[in-house]
Design a protein around this motif. Sequence first.
Motif, PDB file in Angstrom:
ATOM      1  N   SER A   1       0.846  -1.199   0.000  1.00 59.67           N
ATOM      2  CA  SER A   1       0.000   0.000   0.000  1.00 59.67           C
ATOM      3  C   SER A   1       0.880   1.248   0.000  1.00 59.67           C
ATOM      4  O   SER A   1       2.079   1.197   0.332  1.00 59.67           O
ATOM      5  CB  SER A   1      -0.898   0.009   1.236  1.00 59.67           C
ATOM      6  OG  SER A   1      -0.112   0.218   2.404  1.00 59.67           O
ATOM      7  N   GLU A   2       0.275   2.374  -0.322  1.00 59.39           N
ATOM      8  CA  GLU A   2       1.031   3.617  -0.314  1.00 59.39           C
ATOM      9  C   GLU A   2       1.463   3.986   1.108  1.00 59.39           C
ATOM     10  O   GLU A   2       2.543   4.551   1.315  1.00 59.39           O
ATOM     11  CB  GLU A   2       0.214   4.748  -0.930  1.00 59.39           C
ATOM     12  CG  GLU A   2       1.012   6.014  -1.148  1.00 59.39           C
ATOM     13  CD  GLU A   2       0.362   6.971  -2.135  1.00 59.39           C
ATOM     14  OE1 GLU A   2       0.975   8.020  -2.396  1.00 59.39           O
ATOM     15  OE2 GLU A   2      -0.750   6.686  -2.636  1.00 59.39           O
ATOM     16  N   ALA A   3       0.635   3.635   2.086  1.00 59.91           N
ATOM     17  CA  ALA A   3       1.003   3.901   3.483  1.00 59.91           C
ATOM     18  C   ALA A   3       2.258   3.117   3.870  1.00 59.91           C
ATOM     19  O   ALA A   3       3.154   3.641   4.558  1.00 59.91           O
ATOM     20  CB  ALA A   3      -0.158   3.545   4.412  1.00 59.91           C
ATOM     21  N   GLU A   4       2.336   1.864   3.419  1.00 61.06           N
ATOM     22  CA  GLU A   4       3.529   1.046   3.704  1.00 61.06           C
ATOM     23  C   GLU A   4       4.756   1.617   3.003  1.00 61.06           C
ATOM     24  O   GLU A   4       5.859   1.636   3.556  1.00 61.06           O
ATOM     25  CB  GLU A   4       3.290  -0.397   3.252  1.00 61.06           C
ATOM     26  CG  GLU A   4       2.294  -1.157   4.117  1.00 61.06           C
ATOM     27  CD  GLU A   4       1.938  -2.516   3.523  1.00 61.06           C
ATOM     28  OE1 GLU A   4       2.085  -3.519   4.248  1.00 61.06           O
ATOM     29  OE2 GLU A   4       1.525  -2.572   2.346  1.00 61.06           O
ATOM     30  N   PHE A   5       4.554   2.085   1.764  1.00 57.12           N
ATOM     31  CA  PHE A   5       5.650   2.735   1.043  1.00 57.12           C
ATOM     32  C   PHE A   5       6.162   3.939   1.831  1.00 57.12           C
ATOM     33  O   PHE A   5       7.378   4.135   1.973  1.00 57.12           O
ATOM     34  CB  PHE A   5       5.180   3.157  -0.351  1.00 57.12           C
ATOM     35  CG  PHE A   5       6.096   4.145  -1.031  1.00 57.12           C
ATOM     36  CD1 PHE A   5       7.270   3.723  -1.633  1.00 57.12           C
ATOM     37  CD2 PHE A   5       5.780   5.503  -1.052  1.00 57.12           C
ATOM     38  CE1 PHE A   5       8.130   4.644  -2.254  1.00 57.12           C
ATOM     39  CE2 PHE A   5       6.627   6.424  -1.667  1.00 57.12           C
ATOM     40  CZ  PHE A   5       7.800   5.988  -2.265  1.00 57.12           C
ATOM     41  N   ARG A   6       5.237   4.747   2.353  1.00 57.44           N
ATOM     42  CA  ARG A   6       5.642   5.940   3.120  1.00 57.44           C
ATOM     43  C   ARG A   6       6.412   5.550   4.384  1.00 57.44           C
ATOM     44  O   ARG A   6       7.367   6.227   4.777  1.00 57.44           O
ATOM     45  CB  ARG A   6       4.403   6.765   3.485  1.00 57.44           C
ATOM     46  CG  ARG A   6       3.690   7.400   2.297  1.00 57.44           C
ATOM     47  CD  ARG A   6       4.471   8.531   1.675  1.00 57.44           C
ATOM     48  NE  ARG A   6       3.743   9.158   0.574  1.00 57.44           N
ATOM     49  CZ  ARG A   6       3.568  10.457   0.431  1.00 57.44           C
ATOM     50  NH1 ARG A   6       4.084  11.286   1.313  1.00 57.44           N
ATOM     51  NH2 ARG A   6       2.901  10.940  -0.597  1.00 57.44           N
ATOM     52  N   GLN A   7       5.981   4.465   5.024  1.00 61.66           N
ATOM     53  CA  GLN A   7       6.698   3.976   6.212  1.00 61.66           C
ATOM     54  C   GLN A   7       8.111   3.537   5.842  1.00 61.66           C
ATOM     55  O   GLN A   7       9.080   3.842   6.554  1.00 61.66           O
ATOM     56  CB  GLN A   7       5.933   2.811   6.845  1.00 61.66           C
ATOM     57  CG  GLN A   7       4.638   3.220   7.533  1.00 61.66           C
ATOM     58  CD  GLN A   7       3.826   2.029   8.010  1.00 61.66           C
ATOM     59  OE1 GLN A   7       4.122   0.883   7.664  1.00 61.66           O
ATOM     60  NE2 GLN A   7       2.802   2.290   8.807  1.00 61.66           N
ATOM     61  N   ASN A   8       8.226   2.812   4.730  1.00 63.17           N
ATOM     62  CA  ASN A   8       9.545   2.370   4.271  1.00 63.17           C
ATOM     63  C   ASN A   8      10.438   3.555   3.927  1.00 63.17           C
ATOM     64  O   ASN A   8      11.636   3.554   4.230  1.00 63.17           O
ATOM     65  CB  ASN A   8       9.405   1.460   3.044  1.00 63.17           C
ATOM     66  CG  ASN A   8       8.792   0.115   3.364  1.00 63.17           C
ATOM     67  OD1 ASN A   8       8.782  -0.305   4.515  1.00 63.17           O
ATOM     68  ND2 ASN A   8       8.283  -0.567   2.358  1.00 63.17           N
ATOM     69  N   LEU A   9       9.851   4.563   3.307  1.00 66.35           N
ATOM     70  CA  LEU A   9      10.612   5.761   2.943  1.00 66.35           C
ATOM     71  C   LEU A   9      11.104   6.483   4.188  1.00 66.35           C
ATOM     72  O   LEU A   9      12.262   6.929   4.245  1.00 66.35           O
ATOM     73  CB  LEU A   9       9.740   6.686   2.090  1.00 66.35           C
ATOM     74  CG  LEU A   9      10.343   8.039   1.712  1.00 66.35           C
ATOM     75  CD1 LEU A   9      11.658   7.876   0.955  1.00 66.35           C
ATOM     76  CD2 LEU A   9       9.350   8.863   0.888  1.00 66.35           C
ATOM     77  N   GLU A  10      10.253   6.578   5.179  1.00 61.86           N
ATOM     78  CA  GLU A  10      10.643   7.245   6.429  1.00 61.86           C
ATOM     79  C   GLU A  10      11.811   6.506   7.088  1.00 61.86           C
ATOM     80  O   GLU A  10      12.768   7.132   7.567  1.00 61.86           O
ATOM     81  CB  GLU A  10       9.436   7.289   7.369  1.00 61.86           C
ATOM     82  CG  GLU A  10       9.618   8.214   8.559  1.00 61.86           C
ATOM     83  CD  GLU A  10       8.338   8.345   9.389  1.00 61.86           C
ATOM     84  OE1 GLU A  10       8.464   8.357  10.624  1.00 61.86           O
ATOM     85  OE2 GLU A  10       7.244   8.434   8.792  1.00 61.86           O
ATOM     86  N   LEU A  11      11.737   5.182   7.092  1.00 57.55           N
ATOM     87  CA  LEU A  11      12.816   4.379   7.674  1.00 57.55           C
ATOM     88  C   LEU A  11      14.112   4.558   6.876  1.00 57.55           C
ATOM     89  O   LEU A  11      15.202   4.708   7.454  1.00 57.55           O
ATOM     90  CB  LEU A  11      12.402   2.900   7.697  1.00 57.55           C
ATOM     91  CG  LEU A  11      13.434   1.909   8.244  1.00 57.55           C
ATOM     92  CD1 LEU A  11      13.788   2.227   9.694  1.00 57.55           C
ATOM     93  CD2 LEU A  11      12.913   0.476   8.132  1.00 57.55           C
ATOM     94  N   LEU A  12      13.993   4.550   5.562  1.00 50.43           N
ATOM     95  CA  LEU A  12      15.165   4.722   4.703  1.00 50.43           C
ATOM     96  C   LEU A  12      15.799   6.093   4.914  1.00 50.43           C
ATOM     97  O   LEU A  12      17.030   6.218   5.007  1.00 50.43           O
ATOM     98  CB  LEU A  12      14.760   4.546   3.234  1.00 50.43           C
ATOM     99  CG  LEU A  12      15.862   4.738   2.193  1.00 50.43           C
ATOM    100  CD1 LEU A  12      16.943   3.670   2.329  1.00 50.43           C
ATOM    101  CD2 LEU A  12      15.272   4.714   0.780  1.00 50.43           C
ATOM    102  N   GLN A  13      14.972   7.118   5.017  1.00 54.35           N
ATOM    103  CA  GLN A  13      15.494   8.471   5.235  1.00 54.35           C
ATOM    104  C   GLN A  13      16.207   8.571   6.586  1.00 54.35           C
ATOM    105  O   GLN A  13      17.220   9.268   6.721  1.00 54.35           O
ATOM    106  CB  GLN A  13      14.361   9.491   5.145  1.00 54.35           C
ATOM    107  CG  GLN A  13      13.865   9.693   3.717  1.00 54.35           C
ATOM    108  CD  GLN A  13      12.593  10.515   3.626  1.00 54.35           C
ATOM    109  OE1 GLN A  13      11.753  10.476   4.529  1.00 54.35           O
ATOM    110  NE2 GLN A  13      12.428  11.264   2.543  1.00 54.35           N
ATOM    111  N   GLU A  14      15.682   7.853   7.573  1.00 56.88           N
ATOM    112  CA  GLU A  14      16.329   7.826   8.892  1.00 56.88           C
ATOM    113  C   GLU A  14      17.691   7.138   8.800  1.00 56.88           C
ATOM    114  O   GLU A  14      18.686   7.614   9.358  1.00 56.88           O
ATOM    115  CB  GLU A  14      15.415   7.088   9.879  1.00 56.88           C
ATOM    116  CG  GLU A  14      15.904   7.124  11.312  1.00 56.88           C
ATOM    117  CD  GLU A  14      14.934   6.420  12.255  1.00 56.88           C
ATOM    118  OE1 GLU A  14      15.411   5.693  13.144  1.00 56.88           O
ATOM    119  OE2 GLU A  14      13.704   6.590  12.089  1.00 56.88           O
ATOM    120  N   GLN A  15      17.750   6.015   8.076  1.00 55.98           N
ATOM    121  CA  GLN A  15      19.023   5.302   7.898  1.00 55.98           C
ATOM    122  C   GLN A  15      20.031   6.171   7.149  1.00 55.98           C
ATOM    123  O   GLN A  15      21.221   6.205   7.507  1.00 55.98           O
ATOM    124  CB  GLN A  15      18.781   3.997   7.119  1.00 55.98           C
ATOM    125  CG  GLN A  15      17.986   2.960   7.881  1.00 55.98           C
ATOM    126  CD  GLN A  15      17.567   1.784   7.007  1.00 55.98           C
ATOM    127  OE1 GLN A  15      17.468   1.918   5.785  1.00 55.98           O
ATOM    128  NE2 GLN A  15      17.316   0.642   7.622  1.00 55.98           N
TER     129      GLN A  15
END
Length: 230
Positions: free
Chosen positions: A3-17
Motif C-alpha cells: 500500500s502507499e502507506a507502507e511505502f511511506r513507512q519504508n521511505l521514512e525508515l530509509l530516510q532515517e538510515q
Amino acid sequence: MISEAEFRQNLELLQEQLANACGSANRSIEEVQILPVTKNWPIEAVHYAQRAGFSRVGENRVQEAIEKQVGIEGINWDLIGHLQSNKAKLVAGRFSRVQTVDSSKVLNKLNQALEKSNDQLGIFIQVNTGKDPAKAGLAEEECKSLLEEAMGFSTIRIEGLMTIAPFAPNEPTIARDAFSKLRILRDRLSSQFNLPLTELSMGMSGDLQEAVMEGSTMIRVGSGLFGHRS
C-alpha cells in the motif's frame, strides 16, 4: 504490491538510515539523493514515488519503462539496467539519463539516435570496481578512454560514474572497497579532464552505510521502498 502507506513507512525508515549514515560520515543529507527503483513493479510504484516528492525513478528494462511512461508527466527516467546497443534508439527522447554506459558501441549507438532526434542525454559510466564477474561495467583502467570518447559528443552530458558492489552482506569491507575505488577514480579523472563528474551512483539499501562513507551522491533503492515480490 504494498500500500502507499507502507511505502511511506519504508521511505521514512530509509530516510532515517540515510540521515544516520550521513551523520557518521560528517556529510549533509542534502548531498545524497534516493533514487526509487520501480523495476518489476506496476505503474502505481511510480505514482507513489511522485506523490512523495520524487521527480526521478530508476528502471532496469527499456521496454518496461516505455510502457510505464504512457500518461506520466513530471518524472525523469534513469536507465539503471544493462543497455543492449540495439535498444539505444529507444532510449533517445524517453530517458533523461543512462547510468550504465560501459562500451564504445553503446555510446556510439546512443549518439546516433540522439543526433536523429536532436536530443541530449545524461550518462554515468558504469565501472566494475569490485571486479565481480557477475556484474557489468568497465575495468577501471578502461574508463579513461571511454570518457574521452564521450566528451567528443555534443549529444552526451557526462554526469558521473556508477558501480554495483559485489554481493557480500557479511563482509561490508568488500562493498566499501569497491565504492572507495570509484570515488578515487572519479577524483583522478575529474582533475585530469577538468570535468566535474559530480555524481557517484553507488549503494543500495543493503550497503548504504558504506556507500555514504565513500562519497555516494545517489542511493538506488527498490525493495527497501516497495518491498519484495512474493
